[in-house]
Design a protein around this motif. Structure first.
Motif, PDB file in Angstrom:
ATOM      1  N   SER A 135       0.828  -1.201   0.000  1.00 21.08           N
ATOM      2  CA  SER A 135       0.000   0.000   0.000  1.00 21.08           C
ATOM      3  C   SER A 135       0.865   1.256   0.000  1.00 21.08           C
ATOM      4  CB  SER A 135      -0.946   0.019   1.206  1.00 21.08           C
ATOM      5  OG  SER A 135      -0.222   0.225   2.399  1.00 21.08           O
ATOM      6  N   TYR A 150       1.020   5.260   1.556  1.00 19.59           N
ATOM      7  CA  TYR A 150       0.454   6.030   2.657  1.00 19.59           C
ATOM      8  C   TYR A 150       1.132   7.390   2.803  1.00 19.59           C
ATOM      9  CZ  TYR A 150       4.518   4.355   5.286  1.00 19.59           C
ATOM     10  OH  TYR A 150       5.796   4.070   5.695  1.00 19.59           O
ATOM     11  N   SER A 172      -3.756   3.770   1.388  1.00 13.79           N
ATOM     12  CA  SER A 172      -4.538   3.359   0.221  1.00 13.79           C
ATOM     13  C   SER A 172      -5.348   2.089   0.469  1.00 13.79           C
ATOM     14  CB  SER A 172      -3.629   3.163  -0.992  1.00 13.79           C
ATOM     15  OG  SER A 172      -2.709   2.118  -0.773  1.00 13.79           O
TER      16      SER A 172
END
Length: 78
Positions: A39, A41, A55
């Motif tokens: 992810s 961030y 995300s």
């Protein structure tokens, strides 16, 4: 998990933080491969309040005991 972070407030502008299964963490300058994207961030830490926009996990707010100022863009990886 690995966290590749870029921004102000850490020891280095670009660093990789690795969290091991036993709970310990290591920090290294630059990007340390291998990376497997998890992810993206953004983390803003002002005084004892931390706001994180991730995300995958969405928006989170937390409190820390330590006082700091950080603005970080990062990638979490396996």
């Amino acid at each position: 998990m690995k966290y590749i972070e870029f921004g102000i407030g850490n020891r280095w502008m670009l660093r990789t933080e690795t969290e091991w299964s036993d709970g310990t963490e290591t920090e290294e300058k630059g990007i340390v491969p291998p990376l497997k994207f998890h992810s993206l961030y953004i983390r803003v830490w002002i005084r004892q309040t931390v706001w994180i926009m991730d995300s995958r996990e969405g928006f989170k707010r937390s409190r820390k005991t330590r006082t700091a100022f950080k603005i970080i863009i990062g990638i979490s990886s396996y």
